[in-house]
Design an enzyme around this catalytic site. Structure first.
Site, PDB file in Angstrom:
ATOM      1  N   LYS A 135       0.823  -1.034   0.020  1.00 57.37           N
ATOM      2  CA  LYS A 135       0.090   0.108   0.210  1.00 57.37           C
ATOM      3  C   LYS A 135       0.893   1.376   0.068  1.00 57.37           C
ATOM      4  O   LYS A 135       1.566   1.529   1.023  1.00 57.37           O
ATOM      5  CB  LYS A 135      -0.984   0.017   1.299  1.00 57.37           C
ATOM      6  CG  LYS A 135      -1.766   1.250   1.232  1.00 57.37           C
ATOM      7  CD  LYS A 135      -2.855   0.942   2.211  1.00 57.37           C
ATOM      8  CE  LYS A 135      -3.828   2.233   2.439  1.00 57.37           C
ATOM      9  NZ  LYS A 135      -4.762   2.288   3.464  1.00 57.37           N
TER      10      LYS A 135
ATOM     11  N   LYS B 180      -1.982  -1.603  -3.972  1.00 59.14           N
ATOM     12  CA  LYS B 180      -2.818  -0.326  -4.027  1.00 59.14           C
ATOM     13  C   LYS B 180      -1.995   0.980  -3.952  1.00 59.14           C
ATOM     14  O   LYS B 180      -1.192   1.070  -3.447  1.00 59.14           O
ATOM     15  CB  LYS B 180      -3.656  -0.456  -2.775  1.00 59.14           C
ATOM     16  CG  LYS B 180      -4.684   0.668  -2.364  1.00 59.14           C
ATOM     17  CD  LYS B 180      -5.286   0.782  -1.162  1.00 59.14           C
ATOM     18  CE  LYS B 180      -5.782   1.848  -0.916  1.00 59.14           C
ATOM     19  NZ  LYS B 180      -6.569   1.820   0.418  1.00 59.14           N
TER      20      LYS B 180
HETATM   21  C1  PBG Z   1      -7.534   3.463   5.043  1.00 62.37           C
HETATM   22  C2  PBG Z   1      -7.802   3.276   3.583  1.00 62.37           C
HETATM   23  C3  PBG Z   1      -7.710   4.229   2.584  1.00 62.37           C
HETATM   24  C4  PBG Z   1      -8.276   3.594   1.414  1.00 62.37           C
HETATM   25  C5  PBG Z   1      -8.610   2.395   1.812  1.00 62.37           C
HETATM   26  N1  PBG Z   1      -8.369   2.064   2.955  1.00 62.37           N
HETATM   27  C6  PBG Z   1      -7.055   5.525   2.234  1.00 62.37           C
HETATM   28  C7  PBG Z   1      -5.951   5.972   3.135  1.00 62.37           C
HETATM   29  O1  PBG Z   1      -4.942   5.079   3.382  1.00 62.37           O
HETATM   30  O2  PBG Z   1      -5.687   6.957   3.390  1.00 62.37           O
HETATM   31  C8  PBG Z   1      -8.463   4.420  -0.056  1.00 62.37           C
HETATM   32  C9  PBG Z   1      -9.220   3.705  -0.741  1.00 62.37           C
HETATM   33  C10 PBG Z   1      -9.523   4.846  -2.179  1.00 62.37           C
HETATM   34  O3  PBG Z   1      -8.883   5.905  -2.141  1.00 62.37           O
HETATM   35  O4  PBG Z   1     -10.197   4.387  -2.985  1.00 62.37           O
HETATM   36  N2  PBG Z   1      -7.110   2.465   5.858  1.00 62.37           N
END
Ligand code: PBG
Length: 332
Positions: A204, A257
């Site tokens: 991520k 991601k």
């Molecule tokens: C937070 C989380 C995020 C997303 C999914 N879970 C945002 C972040 O890490 O700030 C982002 C998903 C998206 O942008 O569609 N745990």
């Protein structure tokens, strides 16, 4: 008339008709590859989300209807993201393991109506944390912020158990704390939930593409950024190290991601490991397609489909996408 070229191979022969193209097609996207992320809130209304046109914050009844439509189109997996009322947010994020909280209610509602849907839950503190971070926040002596790793993992375990207790099929830690997959696995096993899977957000990245999502949940960090726990977008080898650890700790599936700008990461993890791989087409990727299609500059349905084919071709087995319902319908 011009001379015939002497070509033993003419690539266009395999493209000459829809039927022939169908025979040689390498990547097939199916509705069952898709995971539909859904926003929920503690309210009966279904509110359109400004920062994500086409998406809503659903009340429980609206959520069940929307899952029903996606189910009719062939989608068999959903993941929930809660918008938590401000007065339930706290610096210890305790609401995240409230058995009567929003996510447990959503899990029960959806599992009751659609037992064959795989319910996935996000495990992280940000929607519940008054600081807006995925982990607990402490102040350093110099007035800076520190995201506490081990203390956070303890709470994530409680959150994962709370979801398992009401029927979650898969818990999905998105927090990027070290060691959380192994600890969550142990907590689930100790609670007799050895059948609950872990889909780890393994790679991520600290991405600006999450902007519209944070707007949807009002979950942006109040101070600082997420760079001390999410991966630097410049790094590829680091994703392999993360994957090695998550697999060793017992992850059943791993995730990359965002998806589109990180297809090289999807491919390298696919070539390195045999574990199933998910890719998350995040809010910013979705919004860019929506925005470009708004005035007809691009064809939304075709670009959405192509973006997902690209992600699957790069090596993803499953894709989280806000287009899930529409694309599943288009796949027929
Ligand atoms: C937070 C989380 C995020 C997303 C999914 N879970 C945002 C972040 O890490 O700030 C982002 C998903 C998206 O942008 O569609 N745990």
């Amino acid at each position: 008339m011009s001379e015939k070229l002497d070509l033993p191979t003419r690539m266009r022969r395999n493209r000459k008709s829809s039927a022939v193209r169908g025979l040689v097609r390498e990547t097939i996207l199916r509705p069952s590859d898709l995971i539909y992320p859904l926003f929920i809130h503690e309210d009966d209304r279904n509110d359109p989300i400004d920062s994500m046109p086409g998406c809503h914050r659903w009340g429980l009844a609206g959520l069940v209807d929307e899952v029903g439509e996606a189910h009719d189109a062939g989608v068999r997996a959903v993941v929930f993201f809660p918008k938590i009322a401000d007065d339930l947010k706290s610096s210890d994020a305790a609401e995240c393991y409230n058995p009567d909280g929003l996510v447990p209610q959503a899990i029960q509602a959806v599992k009751t109506h659609f037992p064959d849907i795989a319910v996935i839950t996000d495990v992280a503190l940000d929607p519940y944390n008054s600081d807006g971070h995925d982990g607990l926040v402490a102040k350093t002596e110099t007035g800076g912020l520190k995201i506490l790793n081990d203390e956070t993992v303890e709470i994530l375990c409680k959150q994962a158990l709370c979801h398992a207790e009401v029927g979650a099929d898969i818990v999905s830690p998105s927090d990027m704390m070290d060691g959380r997959v192994g600890e969550i696995r142990d907590a689930l096993d100790d609670g007799d939930f050895e059948g609950v899977s872990i889909l780890s957000y393994t790679a991520k990245y600290a991405s600006a593409y999450y902007g519209p999502f944070r707007g949807a949940l009002d979950s942006a960090p109040k101070a600082g950024d997420k760079k001390t726990y999410q991966i630097d977008p410049a790094n590829a080898r680091e994703a392999i190290r993360e994957a090695e650890l998550d697999i060793a700790e017992g992850a059943d599936m791993i995730m990359v991601k965002p998806a589109g700008p990180y297809l090289d990461i999807v491919r390298s993890l696919r070539d390195t490991f045999d574990i199933p791989i998910a890719a998350y087409q995040v809010s910013g990727e979705y919004l860019m397609i929506k925005a470009a299609a708004k005035d007809g500059w691009i064809d939304e349905a075709k670009v959405a489909m192509e973006s997902l084919i690209g992600i699957k071709r790069a090596g993803a087995d499953m894709i989280l996408t806000y287009f899930a319902k529409d694309v599943a319908r288009a796949l027929g």
